[in-house]
Scaffold this motif. Sequence first.
Motif, PDB file in Angstrom:
ATOM      1  N   GLN A  33      58.667   9.410  85.623  1.00 50.41           N
ATOM      2  CA  GLN A  33      58.711  10.441  86.645  1.00 50.41           C
ATOM      3  C   GLN A  33      59.766  10.087  87.690  1.00 50.41           C
ATOM      4  OE1 GLN A  33      56.890  13.321  86.678  1.00 50.41           O
ATOM      5  NE2 GLN A  33      56.186  12.700  84.659  1.00 50.41           N
ATOM      6  N   LEU A  34      60.611  11.046  87.993  1.00 45.59           N
ATOM      7  CA  LEU A  34      61.645  10.858  89.007  1.00 45.59           C
ATOM      8  C   LEU A  34      61.329  11.723  90.214  1.00 45.59           C
ATOM      9  CD1 LEU A  34      64.824  11.047  86.751  1.00 45.59           C
ATOM     10  CD2 LEU A  34      63.702   9.010  87.606  1.00 45.59           C
ATOM     11  N   ASN A  35      61.801  11.303  91.358  1.00 43.26           N
ATOM     12  CA  ASN A  35      61.648  12.127  92.547  1.00 43.26           C
ATOM     13  C   ASN A  35      62.518  13.368  92.409  1.00 43.26           C
ATOM     14  OD1 ASN A  35      59.990  10.205  93.686  1.00 43.26           O
ATOM     15  ND2 ASN A  35      61.664   9.181  94.736  1.00 43.26           N
ATOM     16  N   THR A  36      62.077  14.443  93.008  1.00 46.43           N
ATOM     17  CA  THR A  36      62.841  15.676  92.983  1.00 46.43           C
ATOM     18  C   THR A  36      64.052  15.524  93.892  1.00 46.43           C
ATOM     19  OG1 THR A  36      60.808  16.907  92.671  1.00 46.43           O
ATOM     20  CG2 THR A  36      62.727  18.148  93.371  1.00 46.43           C
ATOM     21  N   LEU A  37      65.192  15.925  93.388  1.00 54.76           N
ATOM     22  CA  LEU A  37      66.420  15.854  94.168  1.00 54.76           C
ATOM     23  C   LEU A  37      66.772  17.243  94.685  1.00 54.76           C
ATOM     24  CD1 LEU A  37      68.479  13.678  91.674  1.00 54.76           C
ATOM     25  CD2 LEU A  37      67.234  12.899  93.677  1.00 54.76           C
ATOM     26  N   THR A  38      67.352  17.294  95.855  1.00 55.35           N
ATOM     27  CA  THR A  38      67.790  18.576  96.391  1.00 55.35           C
ATOM     28  C   THR A  38      69.308  18.592  96.432  1.00 55.35           C
ATOM     29  OG1 THR A  38      67.652  17.717  98.635  1.00 55.35           O
ATOM     30  CG2 THR A  38      65.729  18.878  97.811  1.00 55.35           C
ATOM     31  N   CYS A  39      69.861  19.769  96.224  1.00 56.72           N
ATOM     32  CA  CYS A  39      71.308  19.914  96.333  1.00 56.72           C
ATOM     33  C   CYS A  39      71.629  21.343  96.734  1.00 56.72           C
ATOM     34  CB  CYS A  39      72.013  19.513  95.043  1.00 56.72           C
ATOM     35  SG  CYS A  39      71.498  20.413  93.614  1.00 56.72           S
ATOM     36  N   LYS A  40      72.894  21.608  96.938  1.00 56.36           N
ATOM     37  CA  LYS A  40      73.336  22.918  97.415  1.00 56.36           C
ATOM     38  C   LYS A  40      73.081  23.988  96.356  1.00 56.36           C
ATOM     39  CE  LYS A  40      76.975  20.719 100.077  1.00 56.36           C
ATOM     40  NZ  LYS A  40      78.414  20.511 100.205  1.00 56.36           N
ATOM     41  N   PRO A  41      72.600  25.148  96.767  1.00 55.52           N
ATOM     42  CA  PRO A  41      72.307  26.230  95.805  1.00 55.52           C
ATOM     43  C   PRO A  41      73.521  26.654  94.979  1.00 55.52           C
ATOM     44  CG  PRO A  41      71.379  26.755  97.950  1.00 55.52           C
ATOM     45  CD  PRO A  41      72.191  25.509  98.114  1.00 55.52           C
ATOM     46  N   GLU A  42      74.702  26.634  95.590  1.00 57.45           N
ATOM     47  CA  GLU A  42      75.903  27.041  94.843  1.00 57.45           C
ATOM     48  C   GLU A  42      76.223  26.044  93.719  1.00 57.45           C
ATOM     49  OE1 GLU A  42      77.134  25.203  98.790  1.00 57.45           O
ATOM     50  OE2 GLU A  42      75.927  26.942  98.252  1.00 57.45           O
ATOM     51  N   LEU A  43      75.903  24.762  93.943  1.00 56.59           N
ATOM     52  CA  LEU A  43      76.090  23.771  92.883  1.00 56.59           C
ATOM     53  C   LEU A  43      75.109  24.008  91.734  1.00 56.59           C
ATOM     54  CD1 LEU A  43      76.618  20.467  94.888  1.00 56.59           C
ATOM     55  CD2 LEU A  43      78.320  21.788  93.656  1.00 56.59           C
ATOM     56  N   ILE A  44      73.898  24.375  92.072  1.00 58.14           N
ATOM     57  CA  ILE A  44      72.904  24.667  91.045  1.00 58.14           C
ATOM     58  C   ILE A  44      73.344  25.857  90.206  1.00 58.14           C
ATOM     59  CG2 ILE A  44      70.529  25.444  90.650  1.00 58.14           C
ATOM     60  CD1 ILE A  44      69.772  23.801  93.151  1.00 58.14           C
ATOM     61  N   ASP A  45      73.869  26.896  90.870  1.00 57.56           N
ATOM     62  CA  ASP A  45      74.357  28.078  90.148  1.00 57.56           C
ATOM     63  C   ASP A  45      75.497  27.715  89.206  1.00 57.56           C
ATOM     64  OD1 ASP A  45      72.500  29.658  91.434  1.00 57.56           O
ATOM     65  OD2 ASP A  45      73.905  30.310  93.005  1.00 57.56           O
ATOM     66  N   LYS A  46      76.436  26.894  89.685  1.00 55.34           N
ATOM     67  CA  LYS A  46      77.555  26.470  88.840  1.00 55.34           C
ATOM     68  C   LYS A  46      77.060  25.642  87.658  1.00 55.34           C
ATOM     69  CE  LYS A  46      81.076  26.427  92.450  1.00 55.34           C
ATOM     70  NZ  LYS A  46      82.010  25.588  93.240  1.00 55.34           N
TER      71      LYS A  46
END
Length: 81
Positions: A33-46
């Motif tokens: 199990q890994l911790n949830t990472l957060t990042c910029k929404p535009e990076l997720i879309d790309k």
Amino acid sequence: MPIERKEDQNKFIEKINKTSSYTEIFNKEKRKQLNTLTCKPELIDKFCSLAQEKKWSKTTLMNEILEEYFNRLENSNYEDD
């Protein structure tokens, strides 16, 4: 209420262990199990569009990206020697 023997209980537990749903849950618990990472929404879309473009799963794409990154990192460390 009937009295159950230990042998009957063991047979019942064996049957449960053989079911696919139990096996699936058990195997999920074995995964790291890994911790949830957060990042910029535009990076997720790309990232999602790149996965669709290459017809890969998101997991496969992330593995490829991380593998490439760490290989490059290791190669740069060897060049410094």
